[in-house]
Design a protein around this motif. Structure first.
Motif, PDB file in Angstrom:
ATOM      1  N   GLY A  15       0.817  -1.204   0.000  1.00 21.98           N
ATOM      2  CA  GLY A  15       0.000   0.000   0.000  1.00 21.98           C
ATOM      3  C   GLY A  15       0.849   1.252   0.000  1.00 21.98           C
ATOM      4  O   GLY A  15       0.473   2.290  -0.554  1.00 21.98           O
ATOM      5  N   GLY A  16       2.043   1.179   0.623  1.00 20.01           N
ATOM      6  CA  GLY A  16       2.992   2.284   0.560  1.00 20.01           C
ATOM      7  C   GLY A  16       3.576   2.438  -0.831  1.00 20.01           C
ATOM      8  O   GLY A  16       3.776   3.557  -1.318  1.00 20.01           O
ATOM      9  N   TYR A  17       3.871   1.297  -1.490  1.00 20.97           N
ATOM     10  CA  TYR A  17       4.309   1.358  -2.889  1.00 20.97           C
ATOM     11  C   TYR A  17       3.242   2.039  -3.746  1.00 20.97           C
ATOM     12  O   TYR A  17       3.544   2.932  -4.555  1.00 20.97           O
ATOM     13  CB  TYR A  17       4.572  -0.048  -3.425  1.00 20.97           C
ATOM     14  N   MET A  18       1.983   1.640  -3.583  1.00 23.31           N
ATOM     15  CA  MET A  18       0.920   2.202  -4.406  1.00 23.31           C
ATOM     16  C   MET A  18       0.715   3.683  -4.111  1.00 23.31           C
ATOM     17  O   MET A  18       0.415   4.471  -5.022  1.00 23.31           O
ATOM     18  CB  MET A  18      -0.385   1.425  -4.191  1.00 23.31           C
ATOM     19  N   THR A  19       0.904   4.084  -2.853  1.00 23.12           N
ATOM     20  CA  THR A  19       0.839   5.511  -2.524  1.00 23.12           C
ATOM     21  C   THR A  19       1.938   6.268  -3.245  1.00 23.12           C
ATOM     22  O   THR A  19       1.699   7.320  -3.867  1.00 23.12           O
ATOM     23  CB  THR A  19       0.958   5.703  -1.003  1.00 23.12           C
ATOM     24  N   ASN A  20       3.162   5.750  -3.176  1.00 18.96           N
ATOM     25  CA  ASN A  20       4.289   6.394  -3.858  1.00 18.96           C
ATOM     26  C   ASN A  20       4.065   6.435  -5.368  1.00 18.96           C
ATOM     27  O   ASN A  20       4.377   7.430  -6.034  1.00 18.96           O
ATOM     28  CB  ASN A  20       5.583   5.642  -3.548  1.00 18.96           C
ATOM     29  N   TRP A  21       3.530   5.336  -5.898  1.00 13.55           N
ATOM     30  CA  TRP A  21       3.269   5.269  -7.339  1.00 13.55           C
ATOM     31  C   TRP A  21       2.189   6.271  -7.747  1.00 13.55           C
ATOM     32  O   TRP A  21       2.316   6.974  -8.752  1.00 13.55           O
ATOM     33  CB  TRP A  21       2.856   3.857  -7.714  1.00 13.55           C
ATOM     34  N   ALA A  22       1.122   6.333  -6.968  1.00 11.08           N
ATOM     35  CA  ALA A  22      -0.023   7.172  -7.328  1.00 11.08           C
ATOM     36  C   ALA A  22       0.373   8.633  -7.467  1.00 11.08           C
ATOM     37  O   ALA A  22      -0.066   9.322  -8.398  1.00 11.08           O
ATOM     38  CB  ALA A  22      -1.129   7.021  -6.290  1.00 11.08           C
ATOM     39  N   ILE A  23       1.214   9.119  -6.565  1.00 14.68           N
ATOM     40  CA  ILE A  23       1.540  10.553  -6.616  1.00 14.68           C
ATOM     41  C   ILE A  23       2.569  10.867  -7.701  1.00 14.68           C
ATOM     42  O   ILE A  23       2.861  12.042  -7.943  1.00 14.68           O
ATOM     43  CB  ILE A  23       2.009  11.060  -5.249  1.00 14.68           C
ATOM     44  N   THR A  24       3.110   9.816  -8.353  1.00 11.73           N
ATOM     45  CA  THR A  24       3.927  10.067  -9.546  1.00 11.73           C
ATOM     46  C   THR A  24       3.091  10.031 -10.820  1.00 11.73           C
ATOM     47  O   THR A  24       3.566  10.453 -11.878  1.00 11.73           O
ATOM     48  CB  THR A  24       5.054   9.021  -9.682  1.00 11.73           C
ATOM     49  N   GLN A  25       1.861   9.517 -10.730  1.00 13.47           N
ATOM     50  CA  GLN A  25       1.032   9.324 -11.914  1.00 13.47           C
ATOM     51  C   GLN A  25      -0.111  10.319 -12.028  1.00 13.47           C
ATOM     52  O   GLN A  25      -0.702  10.469 -13.101  1.00 13.47           O
ATOM     53  CB  GLN A  25       0.448   7.904 -11.917  1.00 13.47           C
ATOM     54  N   THR A  26      -0.462  10.960 -10.918  1.00 14.51           N
ATOM     55  CA  THR A  26      -1.593  11.888 -10.936  1.00 14.51           C
ATOM     56  C   THR A  26      -1.382  12.964  -9.880  1.00 14.51           C
ATOM     57  O   THR A  26      -0.690  12.740  -8.878  1.00 14.51           O
ATOM     58  CB  THR A  26      -2.920  11.148 -10.664  1.00 14.51           C
ATOM     59  N   ASP A  27      -1.990  14.127 -10.121  1.00 11.08           N
ATOM     60  CA  ASP A  27      -1.952  15.209  -9.131  1.00 11.08           C
ATOM     61  C   ASP A  27      -3.310  15.384  -8.457  1.00 11.08           C
ATOM     62  O   ASP A  27      -3.590  16.428  -7.867  1.00 11.08           O
ATOM     63  CB  ASP A  27      -1.511  16.521  -9.785  1.00 11.08           C
ATOM     64  N   ARG A  28      -4.140  14.346  -8.519  1.00 12.21           N
ATOM     65  CA  ARG A  28      -5.485  14.434  -7.936  1.00 12.21           C
ATOM     66  C   ARG A  28      -5.481  14.342  -6.418  1.00 12.21           C
ATOM     67  O   ARG A  28      -6.485  14.692  -5.777  1.00 12.21           O
ATOM     68  CB  ARG A  28      -6.380  13.331  -8.510  1.00 12.21           C
ATOM     69  N   PHE A  29      -4.399  13.869  -5.833  1.00 16.81           N
ATOM     70  CA  PHE A  29      -4.355  13.728  -4.383  1.00 16.81           C
ATOM     71  C   PHE A  29      -3.738  14.973  -3.755  1.00 16.81           C
ATOM     72  O   PHE A  29      -2.635  15.396  -4.120  1.00 16.81           O
ATOM     73  CB  PHE A  29      -3.568  12.480  -3.990  1.00 16.81           C
ATOM     74  N   ALA A  30      -4.471  15.544  -2.803  1.00 15.87           N
ATOM     75  CA  ALA A  30      -4.002  16.767  -2.146  1.00 15.87           C
ATOM     76  C   ALA A  30      -2.905  16.487  -1.130  1.00 15.87           C
ATOM     77  O   ALA A  30      -2.151  17.396  -0.773  1.00 15.87           O
ATOM     78  CB  ALA A  30      -5.179  17.467  -1.461  1.00 15.87           C
ATOM     79  N   ALA A  31      -2.804  15.249  -0.648  1.00 15.39           N
ATOM     80  CA  ALA A  31      -1.762  14.869   0.301  1.00 15.39           C
ATOM     81  C   ALA A  31      -1.646  13.352   0.290  1.00 15.39           C
ATOM     82  O   ALA A  31      -2.566  12.644  -0.142  1.00 15.39           O
ATOM     83  CB  ALA A  31      -2.081  15.376   1.710  1.00 15.39           C
ATOM     84  N   ALA A  32      -0.515  12.849   0.773  1.00 20.17           N
ATOM     85  CA  ALA A  32      -0.264  11.406   0.784  1.00 20.17           C
ATOM     86  C   ALA A  32       0.498  11.043   2.043  1.00 20.17           C
ATOM     87  O   ALA A  32       1.252  11.855   2.595  1.00 20.17           O
ATOM     88  CB  ALA A  32       0.525  10.981  -0.455  1.00 20.17           C
ATOM     89  N   ILE A  33       0.289   9.789   2.497  1.00 20.33           N
ATOM     90  CA  ILE A  33       1.038   9.229   3.622  1.00 20.33           C
ATOM     91  C   ILE A  33       1.581   7.882   3.183  1.00 20.33           C
ATOM     92  O   ILE A  33       0.828   6.943   2.932  1.00 20.33           O
ATOM     93  CB  ILE A  33       0.164   9.078   4.887  1.00 20.33           C
ATOM     94  N   SER A  34       2.905   7.812   3.066  1.00 25.29           N
ATOM     95  CA  SER A  34       3.592   6.594   2.633  1.00 25.29           C
ATOM     96  C   SER A  34       4.148   5.888   3.857  1.00 25.29           C
ATOM     97  O   SER A  34       5.001   6.428   4.562  1.00 25.29           O
ATOM     98  CB  SER A  34       4.719   6.947   1.660  1.00 25.29           C
ATOM     99  N   MET A  35       3.680   4.649   4.091  1.00 20.50           N
ATOM    100  CA  MET A  35       4.045   3.930   5.308  1.00 20.50           C
ATOM    101  C   MET A  35       4.810   2.660   4.935  1.00 20.50           C
ATOM    102  O   MET A  35       4.278   1.774   4.288  1.00 20.50           O
ATOM    103  CB  MET A  35       2.793   3.588   6.106  1.00 20.50           C
ATOM    104  N   PHE A  36       6.072   2.604   5.335  1.00 17.03           N
ATOM    105  CA  PHE A  36       6.976   1.481   5.071  1.00 17.03           C
ATOM    106  C   PHE A  36       6.744   0.879   3.686  1.00 17.03           C
ATOM    107  O   PHE A  36       6.526  -0.303   3.515  1.00 17.03           O
ATOM    108  CB  PHE A  36       6.912   0.418   6.177  1.00 17.03           C
ATOM    109  N   GLY A  37       6.822   1.770   2.678  1.00 15.80           N
ATOM    110  CA  GLY A  37       6.535   1.387   1.301  1.00 15.80           C
ATOM    111  C   GLY A  37       7.786   1.154   0.479  1.00 15.80           C
ATOM    112  O   GLY A  37       8.917   1.120   0.986  1.00 15.80           O
ATOM    113  N   ILE A  38       7.593   0.997  -0.836  1.00 16.80           N
ATOM    114  CA  ILE A  38       8.670   0.735  -1.794  1.00 16.80           C
ATOM    115  C   ILE A  38       8.817   1.949  -2.695  1.00 16.80           C
ATOM    116  O   ILE A  38       7.835   2.451  -3.239  1.00 16.80           O
ATOM    117  CB  ILE A  38       8.355  -0.518  -2.638  1.00 16.80           C
ATOM    118  N   PHE A  39      10.054   2.388  -2.875  1.00 16.23           N
ATOM    119  CA  PHE A  39      10.348   3.530  -3.733  1.00 16.23           C
ATOM    120  C   PHE A  39      11.069   3.079  -5.002  1.00 16.23           C
ATOM    121  O   PHE A  39      10.695   3.429  -6.106  1.00 16.23           O
ATOM    122  CB  PHE A  39      11.182   4.551  -2.962  1.00 16.23           C
TER     123      PHE A  39
END
Length: 843
Positions: free
Chosen positions: A512-536
């Motif tokens: 879920g942290g990977y997907m959070t990191n991925w999402a904010i590279t693919q779209t600017d629709r999210f006003a904020a993000a929290i990446s928790m022990f994810g993959i970069f």
């Protein structure tokens, strides 16, 4: 809903005891089980054994040691209960020197009808698992071999001299089977195996052992667990079946003629649908009992009386307990509404005892009768259900490409269906995890709803509980179709007018942290993000994780064979596209998704001038466990999304406990708000709350600061102002209340820095039932927090059998699993933590 109910908080959820791991007695009248609970003073989770009757459900606690107990198992004659614990043996003198690595879990037994527990083993490396012999006179247990005395001495001496270099893969111990009798307590070695023996079961006649091994003991070899049968007298194991892929959780049938086990339907893919299989004890071709079904099996147990198996299985956002017999499959009842199952056991009469949870209740034990009736055996979550406002929750569905996707949508209590609220998208781990329609989850969606957010938890392609094709649909497509599934769910809520498109956040842990990191590279629709022990970076993750096989499992190749797909699917490749403010959270001891992932992301974003904050938690692994850390994590996450997702409110913003609040050259920290008992205050006067605050200037000042205690005020949401009793002071190792509301603090500038600062702990009389409070310090924005009902005064009841241990000891060594009050859908932690398909999931 009565107005006396309080707003739900994480503290309230963590304070709720969680029963699990039921074991039904042979006569079918009693159940011993484990209860996990949070110790906030020590900031740890511990677990103890309890017992309850099926006909007289009055639970009572059996064990009380500081170290805790787990894995209870009845003896076949019903006289004893065996368990594992690292508790000290109070009948022996303490060791002259404490073990550097801490005490190991040993095998203990306690009389079922009451009495003191006694230790059966002194295995230097601890006991991993055990089984009773059919005559109830002995137990067979699995333990790592002890090093020869000379080698152990050399190892201990090297550690003392700090000449303790570690060489990868060279300090491994083989696994051994032992037998120990209750009377003489002298273990006898039965068999020495390889490094990878993980699980076993003893045949009904006590003459054979079936066990699983991956040969190496390396967590990364989760894909190659094989099953063997050991004839104890001959001492030679034979391979049970020739089948690729992992095979787990072997279980003998009551007649000793068959062995059931769990395995993925596709041996080449560890994350394919997991099914229960049955094979003759002599070997042969195994039979898949879930053929044609979409369920993923979590655990299996044989039904001694009726024959056949019971399996706990994931089915979409809920669980099923299914009966598997000669006549096929039949669902066992879970009650009127869908529920999720932590654990289950079956009595000889066919009664299923299960730890169930739902959207309306935290886990409790229930007895499910063959006729479909359901009886609640414990009420550990009853106070939560009665005293707190629980959110409204539903399962929603939408189309994404060829798939129908499900998700769990949680609404704030009282929210209108036509209100477009701030939306938090919580992405589960795995990716072969799932969102369940329950009150609890690792990200505690119910608390977010209580704070005014709608929460969407999507079960994107790759999730379990939807069949083999669905669980393997994101192979070589991480961040592709699964990301599209999530965004289609967001679109649905925006179209329905439930989500404010300008105030959407995304968060997740592990995958879920990977997907959070991925999402904010693919779209600017999210006003904020929290990446928790994810993959970069997938390459960095492969190189640092103890389970590096995850990447080639999903990508279909190692990075040196197909570097293009690793670059294409790594969020790091698209770093320059990140414009979203990101809070990054990681445990410093995470060996799964190593902290290098988050550190690399933080460093790159910080150097690019992006809005980013990085929080590291000492001692924590893959997901946080310590209650103090869980509370701090939630506070920081709420504050982050409050800042970026909530519409500007009228008036002054409200901070939270732990926040640093800057205002006109000064800063305020509200450090704690705790119940307190102290000299100068009588219990009959009511509930006393100690609020610890620290105030200071940001720059040097020239004059002293006279601060009147009356400038601090506390108000209850329903009853108005709370009476200021005075100041709580630490005196002589205890707390004393200095009464009076007219006290003044004079703070002088520091001679070195010129800054002025002070800390003070005012005490307030508050309602016994707790509730929502607002603290104001003159000149600063107010701070809000919630408190539950005060626990009743008095010490815990003394156990009927044994007294609490008097010598506090360190916790079990790292790596030894402890139950946590969180989503524990799979109760084989020593193995499941090393599994491939779900290894990017949170605990």
């Amino acid at each position: 809903m009565p107005e006396t109910r309080q707003r739900l908080s994480l503290r309230a959820l963590l304070e709720t005891k969680v029963p699990h791991s039921p074991s039904v007695s042979p006569e079918g009248r009693r159940v011993v089980f484990v209860v996990a609970e949070s110790d906030f003073e020590e900031s740890r989770v511990t677990a103890h054994l309890w017992m309850v009757g099926l006909t007289d459900p009055r639970p009572r606690q059996l064990t009380y040691s500081w170290e805790g107990e787990r894995e209870p198992l009845w003896s076949p004659d019903g006289r004893w209960i065996a368990f594992l614990s690292a508790r000290p043996d109070m009948t022996e003198a303490p060791p002259l020197e404490e073990e550097e690595e801490g005490p190991r879990e040993q095998l203990w037994v306690i009389p079922a009808d009451g009495g003191e527990a006694r230790r059966l083993t002194k295995a230097r490396e601890g006991v991993r698992s055990f089984r009773w012999t059919p005559d109830s006179e002995a137990l067979v247990f699995l333990a790592p071999e002890s090093r020869p005395q000379a080698l152990q001495y050399a190892r201990d001496d090297a550690r003392k001299r700090k000449a303790d270099a570690c060489v990868e893969q060279q300090d491994k111990l083989r696994r051994q089977f032992w037998e120990v009798e209750l009377e003489d307590r002298k273990p006898e070695l039965l068999f020495t195996g390889d490094f990878g023996i993980a699980e076993f079961d003893l045949s009904p006649d006590g003459k054979r052992i079936v066990f699983s091994t991956n040969y190496t003991g390396d967590a990364n070899d989760y894909h190659q667990y094989d099953l063997f049968v050991l004839e104890i007298e001959q001492g030679e194991p034979r391979k049970l079946i020739e089948r690729a892929g992992g095979q787990f959780a072997p279980r003998w049938s009551p007649d000793g003629r068959q062995i059931a086990f769990l395995a993925p339907i596709d041996p080449a893919l560890s994350y394919s649908q997991e099914c229960p299989w049955v094979v003759d004890e002599a070997g042969g071709e195994p039979r898949n009992l879930f053929a044609g079904l979409r369920y993923d099996a979590h655990s299996i147990v044989w039904r001694a009386g009726a024959g056949g198996l019971c399996a706990v299985a994931a089915d979409g956002t809920a669980d099923r307990i299914v009966r598997l017999g000669p006549d096929g499959l039949a669902d066992a009842p879970l009650g009127e509404s869908p529920a999720c199952v932590l654990d289950a056991d079956v009595s000889s009469a066919g009664v299923i005892v299960a730890a169930l949870e739902s959207v309306a209740a935290s886990p409790d034990l229930y007895a499910l009768q063959p006729d479909g009736s359901r009886q609640r055996l414990t009420e550990m979550g009853k106070a939560l259900e009665e005293d707190y406002i629980l959110p409204r929750q539903e399962v929603v569905r939408w189309r994404s490409g060829e798939w129908e996707i499900e998700g769990v949508l949680t609404h704030p209590s009282g929210a209108r269906d036509d209100a477009a609220l701030p939306l938090v998208v919580q992405v589960h781990g795995g990716p072969k995890g799932r969102a369940t329609n329950t009150l609890r989850s690792y990200h505690e969606h119910a608390v977010w709803a209580a704070e005014g957010y709608r929460v969407l938890k999507p079960n994107y392609r790759g999730s379990e509980g939807y069949g083999n094709a669905f669980s393997t649909a994101n192979r070589r497509d991480l961040g592709g179709g699964d990301f599209a599934d999530i965004m289609a769910g967001v679109d649905l809520l925006v179209e329905r007018g439930l989500a404010d498109p300008a105030h959407i956040g995304i968060m997740g842990g592990s995958y879920g942290g990977y997907m959070t990191n991925w999402a904010i590279t693919q779209t600017d629709r999210f006003a904020a993000a929290i990446s928790m022990f994810g993959i970069f970076s997938l390459v960095s993750d492969y190189s640092n994780s103890e389970i590096s096989r995850w990447e080639p499992d999903y990508m279909g190749a190692h990075y040196w064979d197909d570097p293009a797909i690793y670059r294409e699917r790594s969020p790091a490749t698209y770093l320059e596209q990140i414009k979203t403010p990101v809070l990054i959270v990681h445990g410093e001891s995470d060996t799964n998704t190593f902290i290098s992932n988050s550190r690399e992301m933080y460093r790159a974003l910080r150097d690019r001038g992006a809005t980013v904050e990085f929080v590291r938690y000492p001692r924590e692994g893959h997901g946080l466990r310590e209650p103090a850390h869980r509370l701090d994590e939630m506070r920081r996450c709420l504050a982050w999304f409050d800042r970026y997702l909530k519409r500007p409110a009228e008036g002054t913003a409200v901070g939270r406990i732990g926040d640093r609040i800057d205002h006109e050259g000064y800063e305020l920290h509200v450090l704690r708000a705790d119940d307190v008992e102290c000299a100068g205050w009588d219990r009959d006067e009511g509930r006393l709350l100690e609020v610890t605050i620290a105030v200071g200037s940001l720059e040097p000042v020239e004059e002293s600061w006279e601060f009147a205690l009356a400038e601090v005020a506390l108000a209850h949401a329903g009853e108005g102002a709370c009476g200021l009793a005075g100041v709580v002071a630490d005196v002589g190792g205890g707390k004393t209340l200095v009464r009076g509301g007219e006290l003044t603090i004079v703070a002088h500038p520091d001679p070195d820095t010129g800054r002025v600062s002070f800390a003070v702990a005012p005490g307030f009389r508050i309602p016994e039932r707790g509730g929502d409070f607002v603290l104001t310090v003159d000149g600063f924005p107010p701070v809000g927090f919630g408190l539950g009902e005060k626990p009743p005064p008095g010490e815990e009841e003394q156990p009927e059998g044994e007294p609490p241990a008097s010598r506090p000891q360190p916790e079990p060594a790292p790596g030894e699993p402890l139950p946590v009050p969180g989503p524990q859908k799979r109760r084989r932690p020593a193995l499941r933590a090393r599994r491939g398909g779900g290894r990017r999931g949170v605990p």
